[in-house]
Design a protein around this motif. Structure first.
Motif, PDB file in Angstrom:
ATOM      1  N   THR A 156       0.836  -1.204   0.000  1.00  0.00           N
ATOM      2  CA  THR A 156       0.000   0.000   0.000  1.00  0.00           C
ATOM      3  C   THR A 156       0.869   1.251   0.000  1.00  0.00           C
ATOM      4  O   THR A 156       0.577   2.238  -0.695  1.00  0.00           O
ATOM      5  CB  THR A 156      -0.934   0.008   1.220  1.00  0.00           C
ATOM      6  N   LEU A 157       1.963   1.217   0.767  1.00  0.00           N
ATOM      7  CA  LEU A 157       2.886   2.351   0.793  1.00  0.00           C
ATOM      8  C   LEU A 157       3.565   2.537  -0.559  1.00  0.00           C
ATOM      9  O   LEU A 157       3.784   3.661  -1.008  1.00  0.00           O
ATOM     10  CB  LEU A 157       3.949   2.139   1.875  1.00  0.00           C
ATOM     11  N   VAL A 158       3.913   1.424  -1.205  1.00  0.00           N
ATOM     12  CA  VAL A 158       4.597   1.499  -2.507  1.00  0.00           C
ATOM     13  C   VAL A 158       3.668   2.086  -3.569  1.00  0.00           C
ATOM     14  O   VAL A 158       4.056   2.989  -4.320  1.00  0.00           O
ATOM     15  CB  VAL A 158       5.095   0.106  -2.943  1.00  0.00           C
ATOM     16  N   ILE A 159       2.445   1.581  -3.656  1.00  0.00           N
ATOM     17  CA  ILE A 159       1.510   2.078  -4.663  1.00  0.00           C
ATOM     18  C   ILE A 159       1.112   3.530  -4.378  1.00  0.00           C
ATOM     19  O   ILE A 159       0.960   4.342  -5.293  1.00  0.00           O
ATOM     20  CB  ILE A 159       0.249   1.189  -4.715  1.00  0.00           C
ATOM     21  N   ASP A 160       0.952   3.883  -3.095  1.00  0.00           N
ATOM     22  CA  ASP A 160       0.727   5.270  -2.666  1.00  0.00           C
ATOM     23  C   ASP A 160      -0.444   5.921  -3.413  1.00  0.00           C
ATOM     24  O   ASP A 160      -0.283   6.926  -4.111  1.00  0.00           O
ATOM     25  CB  ASP A 160       2.015   6.088  -2.884  1.00  0.00           C
ATOM     26  N   LEU A 161      -1.628   5.348  -3.235  1.00  0.00           N
ATOM     27  CA  LEU A 161      -2.810   5.855  -3.932  1.00  0.00           C
ATOM     28  C   LEU A 161      -3.104   7.317  -3.611  1.00  0.00           C
ATOM     29  O   LEU A 161      -3.622   8.056  -4.449  1.00  0.00           O
ATOM     30  CB  LEU A 161      -4.034   5.001  -3.580  1.00  0.00           C
ATOM     31  N   GLU A 162      -2.804   7.738  -2.395  1.00  0.00           N
ATOM     32  CA  GLU A 162      -3.118   9.105  -1.979  1.00  0.00           C
ATOM     33  C   GLU A 162      -2.004  10.091  -2.331  1.00  0.00           C
ATOM     34  O   GLU A 162      -2.066  11.260  -1.944  1.00  0.00           O
ATOM     35  CB  GLU A 162      -3.397   9.150  -0.474  1.00  0.00           C
ATOM     36  N   ASP A 163      -0.977   9.634  -3.044  1.00  0.00           N
ATOM     37  CA  ASP A 163       0.130  10.513  -3.463  1.00  0.00           C
ATOM     38  C   ASP A 163       0.802  11.213  -2.284  1.00  0.00           C
ATOM     39  O   ASP A 163       1.191  12.388  -2.380  1.00  0.00           O
ATOM     40  CB  ASP A 163      -0.367  11.567  -4.457  1.00  0.00           C
ATOM     41  N   SER A 164       0.952  10.500  -1.175  1.00  0.00           N
ATOM     42  CA  SER A 164       1.542  11.115   0.014  1.00  0.00           C
ATOM     43  C   SER A 164       2.960  11.621  -0.247  1.00  0.00           C
ATOM     44  O   SER A 164       3.336  12.710   0.216  1.00  0.00           O
ATOM     45  CB  SER A 164       1.558  10.100   1.168  1.00  0.00           C
ATOM     46  N   VAL A 165       3.745  10.849  -1.000  1.00  0.00           N
ATOM     47  CA  VAL A 165       5.132  11.250  -1.281  1.00  0.00           C
ATOM     48  C   VAL A 165       5.158  12.546  -2.080  1.00  0.00           C
ATOM     49  O   VAL A 165       5.901  13.487  -1.757  1.00  0.00           O
ATOM     50  CB  VAL A 165       5.867  10.129  -2.041  1.00  0.00           C
ATOM     51  N   LEU A 166       4.345  12.611  -3.122  1.00  0.00           N
ATOM     52  CA  LEU A 166       4.315  13.805  -3.979  1.00  0.00           C
ATOM     53  C   LEU A 166       3.751  15.005  -3.224  1.00  0.00           C
ATOM     54  O   LEU A 166       4.213  16.140  -3.413  1.00  0.00           O
ATOM     55  CB  LEU A 166       3.471  13.511  -5.223  1.00  0.00           C
ATOM     56  N   ARG A 167       2.784  14.768  -2.363  1.00  0.00           N
ATOM     57  CA  ARG A 167       2.201  15.868  -1.585  1.00  0.00           C
ATOM     58  C   ARG A 167       3.224  16.443  -0.611  1.00  0.00           C
ATOM     59  O   ARG A 167       3.291  17.668  -0.412  1.00  0.00           O
ATOM     60  CB  ARG A 167       0.962  15.385  -0.837  1.00  0.00           C
ATOM     61  N   ARG A 168       4.027  15.583   0.010  1.00  0.00           N
ATOM     62  CA  ARG A 168       5.075  16.082   0.908  1.00  0.00           C
ATOM     63  C   ARG A 168       6.136  16.860   0.121  1.00  0.00           C
ATOM     64  O   ARG A 168       6.655  17.877   0.586  1.00  0.00           O
ATOM     65  CB  ARG A 168       5.740  14.926   1.641  1.00  0.00           C
ATOM     66  N   LYS A 169       6.440  16.367  -1.073  1.00  0.00           N
ATOM     67  CA  LYS A 169       7.498  16.974  -1.881  1.00  0.00           C
ATOM     68  C   LYS A 169       7.087  18.341  -2.432  1.00  0.00           C
ATOM     69  O   LYS A 169       7.864  19.300  -2.390  1.00  0.00           O
ATOM     70  CB  LYS A 169       7.862  16.035  -3.034  1.00  0.00           C
ATOM     71  N   ARG A 170       5.864  18.438  -2.938  1.00  0.00           N
ATOM     72  CA  ARG A 170       5.427  19.664  -3.610  1.00  0.00           C
ATOM     73  C   ARG A 170       4.689  20.629  -2.695  1.00  0.00           C
ATOM     74  O   ARG A 170       4.574  21.823  -3.007  1.00  0.00           O
ATOM     75  CB  ARG A 170       4.525  19.304  -4.796  1.00  0.00           C
ATOM     76  N   GLY A 171       4.173  20.100  -1.585  1.00  0.00           N
ATOM     77  CA  GLY A 171       3.346  20.938  -0.724  1.00  0.00           C
ATOM     78  C   GLY A 171       1.888  20.817  -1.133  1.00  0.00           C
ATOM     79  O   GLY A 171       1.580  20.575  -2.308  1.00  0.00           O
ATOM     80  N   GLU A 172       0.983  20.970  -0.172  1.00  0.00           N
ATOM     81  CA  GLU A 172      -0.436  20.744  -0.418  1.00  0.00           C
ATOM     82  C   GLU A 172      -1.000  21.688  -1.487  1.00  0.00           C
ATOM     83  O   GLU A 172      -1.711  21.257  -2.398  1.00  0.00           O
ATOM     84  CB  GLU A 172      -1.221  20.908   0.883  1.00  0.00           C
ATOM     85  N   THR A 173      -0.685  22.972  -1.392  1.00  0.00           N
ATOM     86  CA  THR A 173      -1.258  23.937  -2.331  1.00  0.00           C
ATOM     87  C   THR A 173      -0.803  23.655  -3.752  1.00  0.00           C
ATOM     88  O   THR A 173      -1.617  23.584  -4.685  1.00  0.00           O
ATOM     89  CB  THR A 173      -0.865  25.373  -1.937  1.00  0.00           C
ATOM     90  N   ASP A 174       0.493  23.468  -3.942  1.00  0.00           N
ATOM     91  CA  ASP A 174       1.034  23.222  -5.277  1.00  0.00           C
ATOM     92  C   ASP A 174       0.513  21.908  -5.839  1.00  0.00           C
ATOM     93  O   ASP A 174       0.142  21.816  -7.010  1.00  0.00           O
ATOM     94  CB  ASP A 174       2.565  23.209  -5.218  1.00  0.00           C
ATOM     95  N   TYR A 175       0.452  20.875  -4.977  1.00  0.00           N
ATOM     96  CA  TYR A 175       0.000  19.561  -5.448  1.00  0.00           C
ATOM     97  C   TYR A 175      -1.449  19.619  -5.915  1.00  0.00           C
ATOM     98  O   TYR A 175      -1.775  19.174  -7.024  1.00  0.00           O
ATOM     99  CB  TYR A 175       0.152  18.518  -4.341  1.00  0.00           C
ATOM    100  N   PHE A 176      -2.345  20.150  -5.076  1.00  0.00           N
ATOM    101  CA  PHE A 176      -3.766  20.126  -5.422  1.00  0.00           C
ATOM    102  C   PHE A 176      -4.097  21.119  -6.539  1.00  0.00           C
ATOM    103  O   PHE A 176      -5.049  20.900  -7.298  1.00  0.00           O
ATOM    104  CB  PHE A 176      -4.616  20.388  -4.181  1.00  0.00           C
TER     105      PHE A 176
END
Length: 218
Positions: free
Chosen positions: A68-88
């Protein structure tokens, strides 16, 4: 300071593009809280499907939480990297990596990740898939029936498709997982004749999963 809209419609479009932070989901868990399958279950997710821990209370989940962590459906890695505002903002504008053409083009990034997971871990379990993946036994003797060869060939094709999808989604963890599956499935289809290519796939999977630099465009 941004430009002011010259018309009412322009102002309305600009307002529509603004991100309402009150509608965003909760932020991802801290990385230190992402423990995966190291956290034992109180009981098996399905009766008879789990393994009881020998040294403590609880049941192993068979690696489900790790996957589940590898597939990362919620894009947690990308959200941490880009920030919530930029990601969404990028998600709303459909600027995040995903397939945009062909049959999968109509699916969202999240739905494409679900498709990726299904390619790697089909619910249909074949008898030969039940053996431990850590131990390899050469099951290719040239006497396989047509149905077995077809099944193994289809599973290899699915893993290759998963690798392509992982690359287009720009998900290194999924690419590493796909390569490891290609390695195993090549051995299942070709036996020792496919060993050299299988080892190359395994080496690349380890390289991607390692802590060194990996060039995704290589």
């Amino acid at each position: 300071m941004g430009k002011k809209a010259k018309s009412t419609k322009g102002a309305q479009r600009a307002q529509a593009r603004k991100l309402d932070k009150s509608t965003l989901p909760p932020p991802p868990k801290p990385v230190t809280d992402e423990v995966g399958s190291s956290k034992l279950l109180d009981k098996p997710s399905l009766p008879g499907s789990g393994y009881k821990a020998l040294d403590r209370e609880g049941f192993d989940d068979g690696g489900v939480a790790d996957l589940t962590l590898v597939i990362d459906l919620e894009d947690s890695v990308l959200r941490r990297k880009r920030g919530e505002t930029d990601y969404f903002t990028a998600l709303r504008a459909d600027l995040l990596p995903r397939i945009t053409t062909g049959p999968l083009g109509r699916l969202s990034r999240r739905e494409q990740k679900i498709k990726l997971a299904k390619l790697l871990f089909s619910e249909e379990e074949h008898e030969e898939d039940k053996s431990p993946s850590e131990v390899w036994m050469d099951t290719v003797d040239g006497n396989e029936d047509a149905l077995t060869r077809k099944h193994r060939s289809e599973r290899l094709a699915q893993a290759r498709t998963a690798l392509t999808l992982s690359s287009l989604l720009r998900e290194p963890a999924c690419a590493s997982l796909s390569l490891s599956e290609i390695s195993k499935r090549r051995l299942a289809l070709y036996g020792k004749e496919g060993a050299e290519a299988a080892l190359r796939c395994a080496d690349k999977a380890i390289e991607i999963a390692g802590d060194g630099f990996w060039d995704s465009d290589e």
